[in-house]
Design an enzyme around this catalytic site. Sequence first.
Site, PDB file in Angstrom:
ATOM      1  N   ILE A  12       0.865  -1.181   0.000  1.00 24.78           N
ATOM      2  CA  ILE A  12       0.000   0.000   0.000  1.00 24.78           C
ATOM      3  C   ILE A  12       0.897   1.224   0.000  1.00 24.78           C
ATOM      4  CG2 ILE A  12      -1.719   1.311   1.294  1.00 24.78           C
ATOM      5  CD1 ILE A  12      -2.711  -1.306   2.470  1.00 24.78           C
ATOM      6  N   ASN A 194       6.094   5.959  -1.014  1.00 25.11           N
ATOM      7  CA  ASN A 194       7.362   5.352  -1.423  1.00 25.11           C
ATOM      8  C   ASN A 194       8.170   4.795  -0.257  1.00 25.11           C
ATOM      9  OD1 ASN A 194       6.800   6.080  -4.134  1.00 25.11           O
ATOM     10  ND2 ASN A 194       7.565   8.155  -3.719  1.00 25.11           N
ATOM     11  N   ARG A 195       7.460   4.406   0.812  1.00 23.43           N
ATOM     12  CA  ARG A 195       8.098   3.813   1.991  1.00 23.43           C
ATOM     13  C   ARG A 195       9.016   4.792   2.747  1.00 23.43           C
ATOM     14  NH1 ARG A 195       4.494   1.045   1.203  1.00 23.43           N
ATOM     15  NH2 ARG A 195       4.351  -1.222   1.234  1.00 23.43           N
ATOM     16  N   LEU A 196       8.911   6.069   2.453  1.00 19.01           N
ATOM     17  CA  LEU A 196       9.691   7.071   3.188  1.00 19.01           C
ATOM     18  C   LEU A 196       8.825   7.590   4.337  1.00 19.01           C
ATOM     19  CD1 LEU A 196      11.410   8.959   0.233  1.00 19.01           C
ATOM     20  CD2 LEU A 196      12.331   7.134   1.687  1.00 19.01           C
TER      21      LEU A 196
END
Length: 217
Positions: A12, A194-196
Amino acid sequence: MEKPLSLHDIRINYSLKELTVEAVSQDPFQQFETWMQEALTAKVEEPTAMTLSTASAQGKPSARVVLLKALEKDGFVFYTNYESRKGHQLLENPYAALTFFWPALERQVRVEGQIERVTAAVSDAYFHSRPRGSQIGAWSSPQSQPISDRTVLETLEKEYTAKFNELDMVPRPEHWGGYLLRPERVEFWQGRQNRLHDRLLYELDGNGNWHIQRLAP
Protein backbone atom coordinates in the site's frame (compact mmCIF):
# COMPACT_ATOMS: atom_id res chain seq x y z
CA MET A 1 -1.42 -27.97 -8.36
CA GLU A 2 -2.64 -24.87 -6.56
CA LYS A 3 -0.91 -21.61 -7.31
CA PRO A 4 1.55 -20.81 -4.50
CA LEU A 5 0.68 -17.95 -2.18
CA SER A 6 2.40 -14.79 -3.39
CA LEU A 7 3.00 -12.02 -0.84
CA HIS A 8 5.88 -10.01 -2.27
CA ASP A 9 3.67 -7.82 -4.50
CA ILE A 10 1.22 -6.84 -1.76
CA ARG A 11 1.83 -3.22 -0.81
CA ILE A 12 0.00 0.00 0.00
CA ASN A 13 1.36 3.44 -0.84
CA TYR A 14 0.55 5.49 2.25
CA SER A 15 -0.40 9.13 1.71
CA LEU A 16 -2.93 10.33 4.29
CA LYS A 17 -0.86 12.44 6.70
CA GLU A 18 2.59 13.68 7.61
CA LEU A 19 4.36 13.82 10.95
CA THR A 20 6.80 16.58 11.90
CA VAL A 21 8.68 17.50 15.07
CA GLU A 22 7.19 20.99 14.88
CA ALA A 23 3.60 19.72 14.86
CA VAL A 24 3.68 17.16 17.69
CA SER A 25 3.34 17.67 21.42
CA GLN A 26 6.55 17.69 23.45
CA ASP A 27 4.89 15.17 25.78
CA PRO A 28 4.43 11.65 24.33
CA PHE A 29 1.39 11.01 26.54
CA GLN A 30 -0.37 14.07 25.13
CA GLN A 31 0.61 13.06 21.60
CA PHE A 32 -0.68 9.53 22.17
CA GLU A 33 -3.93 10.89 23.60
CA THR A 34 -4.37 13.04 20.47
CA TRP A 35 -3.82 10.07 18.18
CA MET A 36 -6.09 7.82 20.25
CA GLN A 37 -8.86 10.42 20.12
CA GLU A 38 -8.45 10.65 16.35
CA ALA A 39 -8.66 6.84 16.12
CA LEU A 40 -11.85 6.88 18.20
CA THR A 41 -13.34 9.68 16.10
CA ALA A 42 -12.49 7.77 12.92
CA LYS A 43 -14.17 4.69 14.43
CA VAL A 44 -11.27 2.41 13.57
CA GLU A 45 -11.77 -1.20 14.62
CA GLU A 46 -10.47 -2.06 18.10
CA PRO A 47 -8.59 1.23 18.64
CA THR A 48 -7.36 0.14 22.09
CA ALA A 49 -6.00 -3.20 20.85
CA MET A 50 -2.23 -3.45 21.27
CA THR A 51 0.37 -6.15 20.82
CA LEU A 52 2.06 -6.82 24.14
CA SER A 53 5.56 -8.25 23.71
CA THR A 54 7.33 -9.88 26.65
CA ALA A 55 10.38 -12.09 27.08
CA SER A 56 11.45 -14.81 29.47
CA ALA A 57 14.52 -14.60 31.69
CA GLN A 58 16.37 -16.38 28.88
CA GLY A 59 15.31 -13.71 26.38
CA LYS A 60 12.79 -15.87 24.51
CA PRO A 61 10.08 -13.48 23.21
CA SER A 62 6.33 -13.90 23.18
CA ALA A 63 3.60 -11.59 21.85
CA ARG A 64 -0.19 -11.36 22.00
CA VAL A 65 -2.92 -8.74 21.59
CA VAL A 66 -4.45 -7.23 24.72
CA LEU A 67 -6.55 -4.10 25.32
CA LEU A 68 -5.40 -0.78 26.73
CA LYS A 69 -7.70 0.04 29.64
CA ALA A 70 -6.23 3.29 30.96
CA LEU A 71 -3.73 5.96 29.98
CA GLU A 72 -2.26 7.40 33.17
CA LYS A 73 0.12 10.34 33.56
CA ASP A 74 2.99 7.88 33.99
CA GLY A 75 2.04 4.87 31.89
CA PHE A 76 -0.23 2.49 30.00
CA VAL A 77 -2.52 0.10 31.91
CA PHE A 78 -3.88 -3.31 30.94
CA TYR A 79 -5.32 -6.27 32.87
CA THR A 80 -4.73 -10.00 32.69
CA ASN A 81 -4.23 -13.24 34.61
CA TYR A 82 -1.02 -13.08 36.66
CA GLU A 83 -0.58 -16.85 36.26
CA SER A 84 -0.65 -16.68 32.45
CA ARG A 85 2.45 -17.08 30.30
CA LYS A 86 2.83 -13.31 30.01
CA GLY A 87 2.36 -12.98 33.76
CA HIS A 88 5.22 -15.39 34.44
CA GLN A 89 7.46 -13.67 31.87
CA LEU A 90 6.76 -10.25 33.35
CA LEU A 91 7.70 -11.62 36.77
CA GLU A 92 11.00 -12.94 35.38
CA ASN A 93 11.72 -9.97 33.15
CA PRO A 94 9.68 -6.83 34.03
CA TYR A 95 10.29 -5.03 30.77
CA ALA A 96 7.82 -5.04 27.87
CA ALA A 97 6.79 -3.40 24.60
CA LEU A 98 3.41 -2.33 23.24
CA THR A 99 2.50 -1.86 19.59
CA PHE A 100 -0.63 -0.09 18.35
CA PHE A 101 -1.52 -0.28 14.65
CA TRP A 102 -4.34 1.73 13.08
CA PRO A 103 -4.29 0.85 9.33
CA ALA A 104 -7.21 3.16 8.53
CA LEU A 105 -5.09 6.11 9.68
CA GLU A 106 -1.81 4.64 8.39
CA ARG A 107 -0.35 4.95 11.90
CA GLN A 108 1.61 2.88 14.37
CA VAL A 109 2.78 3.60 17.92
CA ARG A 110 5.49 1.61 19.70
CA VAL A 111 6.06 1.84 23.46
CA GLU A 112 8.87 0.28 25.51
CA GLY A 113 9.52 0.42 29.23
CA GLN A 114 9.55 -1.05 32.69
CA ILE A 115 6.41 -2.75 33.91
CA GLU A 116 4.85 -3.25 37.33
CA ARG A 117 1.58 -4.38 38.86
CA VAL A 118 -0.97 -1.72 39.71
CA THR A 119 -2.28 -1.59 43.27
CA ALA A 120 -4.91 -4.04 44.48
CA ALA A 121 -7.32 -1.12 44.88
CA VAL A 122 -6.93 -0.11 41.23
CA SER A 123 -7.39 -3.72 40.09
CA ASP A 124 -10.47 -4.07 42.31
CA ALA A 125 -12.04 -0.91 40.92
CA TYR A 126 -11.59 -2.00 37.32
CA PHE A 127 -12.65 -5.60 37.99
CA HIS A 128 -15.90 -4.48 39.56
CA SER A 129 -16.62 -2.23 36.56
CA ARG A 130 -16.62 -5.26 34.23
CA PRO A 131 -19.76 -7.17 33.22
CA ARG A 132 -20.58 -9.97 35.65
CA GLY A 133 -19.98 -12.56 32.93
CA SER A 134 -16.44 -11.29 32.43
CA GLN A 135 -15.87 -11.40 36.18
CA ILE A 136 -16.96 -15.05 36.25
CA GLY A 137 -14.74 -15.69 33.24
CA ALA A 138 -11.68 -14.45 35.15
CA TRP A 139 -12.33 -17.14 37.76
CA SER A 140 -13.16 -19.84 35.21
CA SER A 141 -10.09 -19.73 32.97
CA PRO A 142 -6.74 -21.21 34.10
CA GLN A 143 -5.17 -19.01 31.45
CA SER A 144 -2.32 -20.50 29.38
CA GLN A 145 -2.71 -23.91 31.05
CA PRO A 146 -3.49 -27.02 28.94
CA ILE A 147 -7.08 -28.26 29.16
CA SER A 148 -8.61 -31.40 27.67
CA ASP A 149 -11.45 -29.62 25.86
CA ARG A 150 -13.83 -26.67 26.06
CA THR A 151 -16.16 -28.45 28.46
CA VAL A 152 -13.56 -27.80 31.19
CA LEU A 153 -14.16 -24.06 30.83
CA GLU A 154 -17.93 -24.47 30.59
CA THR A 155 -18.00 -26.61 33.72
CA LEU A 156 -15.88 -24.15 35.67
CA GLU A 157 -18.07 -21.27 34.50
CA LYS A 158 -21.17 -23.05 35.81
CA GLU A 159 -19.47 -23.84 39.12
CA TYR A 160 -18.34 -20.25 39.73
CA THR A 161 -21.68 -18.84 38.57
CA ALA A 162 -23.35 -20.99 41.21
CA LYS A 163 -20.72 -20.17 43.84
CA PHE A 164 -21.20 -16.42 43.49
CA ASN A 165 -24.92 -16.51 42.75
CA GLU A 166 -25.90 -15.16 46.16
CA LEU A 167 -23.33 -12.37 46.11
CA ASP A 168 -24.10 -8.89 44.81
CA MET A 169 -20.44 -8.41 43.92
CA VAL A 170 -18.09 -11.05 42.52
CA PRO A 171 -14.73 -10.79 44.33
CA ARG A 172 -11.62 -10.25 42.24
CA PRO A 173 -9.41 -13.35 42.08
CA GLU A 174 -5.94 -12.79 43.52
CA HIS A 175 -4.43 -14.16 40.32
CA TRP A 176 -6.04 -11.45 38.17
CA GLY A 177 -5.17 -7.75 37.99
CA GLY A 178 -3.52 -4.88 36.20
CA TYR A 179 -0.09 -3.86 34.98
CA LEU A 180 1.34 -0.41 34.36
CA LEU A 181 4.00 0.03 31.69
CA ARG A 182 6.14 3.10 32.38
CA PRO A 183 7.57 4.12 28.99
CA GLU A 184 11.19 4.97 28.33
CA ARG A 185 10.75 5.05 24.54
CA VAL A 186 7.65 5.98 22.54
CA GLU A 187 7.74 6.02 18.74
CA PHE A 188 5.05 7.49 16.49
CA TRP A 189 4.98 6.20 12.91
CA GLN A 190 3.03 7.79 10.06
CA GLY A 191 2.90 6.03 6.71
CA ARG A 192 4.20 8.08 3.75
CA GLN A 193 4.61 7.55 0.03
CA ASN A 194 7.36 5.35 -1.42
CA ARG A 195 8.10 3.81 1.99
CA LEU A 196 9.69 7.07 3.19
CA HIS A 197 7.61 6.97 6.35
CA ASP A 198 7.73 9.51 9.18
CA ARG A 199 9.10 8.18 12.47
CA LEU A 200 9.44 10.34 15.58
CA LEU A 201 11.03 8.84 18.69
CA TYR A 202 10.56 10.19 22.22
CA GLU A 203 13.27 9.04 24.64
CA LEU A 204 13.36 9.62 28.38
CA ASP A 205 16.66 10.77 29.85
CA GLY A 206 18.00 10.20 33.37
CA ASN A 207 16.46 13.47 34.59
CA GLY A 208 12.96 12.58 33.50
CA ASN A 209 12.93 14.75 30.39
CA TRP A 210 11.67 13.65 26.99
CA HIS A 211 13.74 14.23 23.85
CA ILE A 212 12.41 13.91 20.30
CA GLN A 213 14.36 12.83 17.27
CA ARG A 214 13.46 11.73 13.76
CA LEU A 215 14.40 8.22 12.65
CA ALA A 216 14.94 6.97 9.12
CA PRO A 217 12.10 4.66 8.03
